[in-house]
Design a protein around this motif. Structure first.
Motif, PDB file in Angstrom:
ATOM      1  N   SER A 311       0.817  -1.212   0.000  1.00 15.68           N
ATOM      2  CA  SER A 311       0.000   0.000   0.000  1.00 15.68           C
ATOM      3  C   SER A 311       0.853   1.265   0.000  1.00 15.68           C
ATOM      4  O   SER A 311       0.399   2.325  -0.456  1.00 15.68           O
ATOM      5  N   ALA A 312       2.070   1.169   0.539  1.00 11.80           N
ATOM      6  CA  ALA A 312       2.934   2.359   0.608  1.00 11.80           C
ATOM      7  C   ALA A 312       4.376   1.922   0.407  1.00 11.80           C
ATOM      8  O   ALA A 312       5.141   1.754   1.357  1.00 11.80           O
ATOM      9  N   SER A 314       6.832   3.501  -0.693  1.00 12.80           N
ATOM     10  CA  SER A 314       7.830   4.512  -0.312  1.00 12.80           C
ATOM     11  C   SER A 314       8.319   4.330   1.126  1.00 12.80           C
ATOM     12  O   SER A 314       9.365   4.854   1.511  1.00 12.80           O
ATOM     13  N   ALA A 381       8.754  11.758   1.289  1.00  9.98           N
ATOM     14  CA  ALA A 381       7.382  11.276   1.515  1.00  9.98           C
ATOM     15  C   ALA A 381       6.768  12.044   2.674  1.00  9.98           C
ATOM     16  O   ALA A 381       6.669  11.518   3.790  1.00  9.98           O
ATOM     17  N   TYR A 384       4.263  10.701   5.359  1.00 11.41           N
ATOM     18  CA  TYR A 384       4.641   9.705   6.354  1.00 11.41           C
ATOM     19  C   TYR A 384       5.624  10.250   7.402  1.00 11.41           C
ATOM     20  O   TYR A 384       6.313   9.473   8.086  1.00 11.41           O
ATOM     21  N   MET A 445      -2.169   4.236   8.839  1.00 12.63           N
ATOM     22  CA  MET A 445      -2.882   4.123   7.561  1.00 12.63           C
ATOM     23  C   MET A 445      -4.230   3.439   7.737  1.00 12.63           C
ATOM     24  O   MET A 445      -4.980   3.271   6.762  1.00 12.63           O
TER      25      MET A 445
END
Length: 447
Positions: A311-312, A314, A381, A384, A445
């Motif tokens: 999902s992420a 990065s 990013a 985050y 998240m």
């Protein structure tokens, strides 16, 4: 010692130019001679050693590696008188260190070559447990009686002090050789010749016991700032002295041993250039295999959070930075604790108090490092930043606490705290760092 110098000595030996060789060695430092002998090929080293005068040979021998010492003794074996002279001339503590490394039957054979007086000293020193202060001590010191006048004491010192290990301190004993006091030589020299030694005494001295561990001597020398300390038996009788140079040799050995353990070596390796390949392999492989299996848990943790990573993606960019910081903090903390435990600054009973201090220190470190990593995240990013900053704080704190606690656990289990090595602590910190990072990310998240 460079190859040119070694070649020069090899050429002199090949040409049998003994006069030039003796001239070159005449004023050379024993340490340099020992280096040359260690580098010379077999047979040449023995020839060069044979050419050394008696006093120079004695001083050079103690600086040679143990393997080379054995080789020299074997090479001189045909000349029993030369071997006997060398062993008798060696300082008792240096001779004991040499004997300890030999097989028992060889040691016994060499002891028989000693004079009756030296044989008595050698057998007494070898009778003490390994790593005890008794193995370090030398019986070469000067002692006087309290009823001596200063003039008598100085005459006694001149008569017997030539072979003493040090003359900085003169020991005062009673008729049964029980230690009463130690007096600095300066006080005796400056005193009136008619004064008695007892007039200079304060009956306050620091001593060691022959059966104590050598680490006790290290701590006492550090605390007392002395160059020599007397060694007593259980009844207070003066047996010998230990000098600071002998203790420094022990410190170096202990430090080397702890360094290898801290790097996850099973045992100290003498010289990686001279050791056998299989020996190097054998001493390193066990810990590396253990750590491989430990790192499987890191992979398992990553697999658990596979959905979060997909999902992420990065988030993966920051993973090495975050878990590396936790591991580094743990290694720092462990190094500090192992050193403090080794020199006696802290004890196992202090762990709870230290835990609180380490909690606060690691929190401050984590916050500072979180500020730095947040700047990176703001470019890479920004969504985050909270995840990365929070992880940095918790990873540094967990790594630091793991690094602090692990040496205490090993000490409590009667294991060497140096075995709580950097790779072990780093692996544990890595696993916890992965779990912390993706747990926070998952919560943030809403996954």
């Amino acid at each position: 010692m460079g190859e040119t110098e070694i070649t020069f000595f090899e050429d002199l030996i090949r040409d049998k130019d003994w006069s030039s060789l003796r001239h070159e060695l005449e004023d050379m430092d024993p340490i340099l001679i020992a280096e040359i002998i260690d580098e010379l090929p077999e047979q040449d080293d023995i020839i060069l050693f044979r050419l050394l005068p008696r006093e120079q040979a004695k001083n050079t021998f103690q600086y040679l590696p143990h393997e080379k010492q054995e080789q020299i003794i074997e090479g001189l074996a045909k000349n029993v008188n030369r071997v006997a002279g060398l062993l008798n001339d060696l300082d008792p503590d240096d001779r004991t260190a040499f004997f300890e490394e030999l097989p028992g039957n060889i040691t016994q054979r060499l002891i028989q070559l000693l004079s009756p007086e030296e044989r008595l000293i050698a057998t007494r020193l070898l009778g003490y447990p390994e790593h005890s202060i008794g193995r370090l001590m030398t019986p070469e010191f000067v002692a006087v009686k309290p009823d001596f006048t200063v003039e008598q004491a100085l005459k006694h010192i001149r008569m017997y002090g030539r072979d003493s290990e040090t003359l900085n301190l003169i020991y005062v004993v009673d008729d049964n050789w029980k230690l009463i006091d130690d007096i600095r030589i300066r006080e005796i020299i400056l005193a009136d010749p008619g004064q008695h030694v007892r007039d200079l005494m304060d009956e306050h001295f620091v001593s060691l016991y022959a059966f104590d561990d050598q680490e006790v001597a290290i701590r006492v020398f550090q605390d007392q700032d002395r160059i020599a300390l007397p060694v007593l038996d259980s009844e207070g009788l003066l047996l010998g002295i230990v000098t600071v140079d002998d203790v420094m040799d022990v410190v170096e050995e202990e430090t080397t041993e702890d360094f290898h353990k801290f790097g996850s070596f099973q045992a100290a390796i003498v010289n990686p250039l001279k050791a056998r390949i299989f020996f190097l392999y054998q001493k390193r492989i066990l810990w590396l295999i253990v750590l491989v299996f430990m790192n499987v848990f890191s992979g398992a943790a990553l697999a658990t959070f596979e959905g979060v990573i997909q999902s992420a993606v990065s988030l993966v960019f920051f993973l090495p930075l975050l878990i590396g910081s936790g591991g580094n903090a743990g290694a720092q903390s462990a190094t500090l604790m192992i050193r403090s435990l080794a020199i006696g600054d802290v004890e196992t009973k202090d762990w709870f108090r230290l835990l609180g201090r380490e909690f606060l220190v690691s929190f401050l470190l984590g916050v500072t490092m979180a500020a730095g990593v947040s700047l990176i995240a703001s470019v890479r990013a920004p969504q985050y930043i909270v995840v990365v900053a929070a992880t940095m704080i918790l990873a540094v704190m967990s790594g630091s606490l793991i690094g602090m606690i692990t040496p205490f656990i090993f000490t409590k289990l009667k294991l060497d705290p140096a075995t709580a090595s950097a790779p072990l602590i780093t692996s544990i910190a890595d696993i916890s760092g992965v779990v912390i990072y993706f747990s926070i990310a998952s919560w943030y998240m809403g996954l």
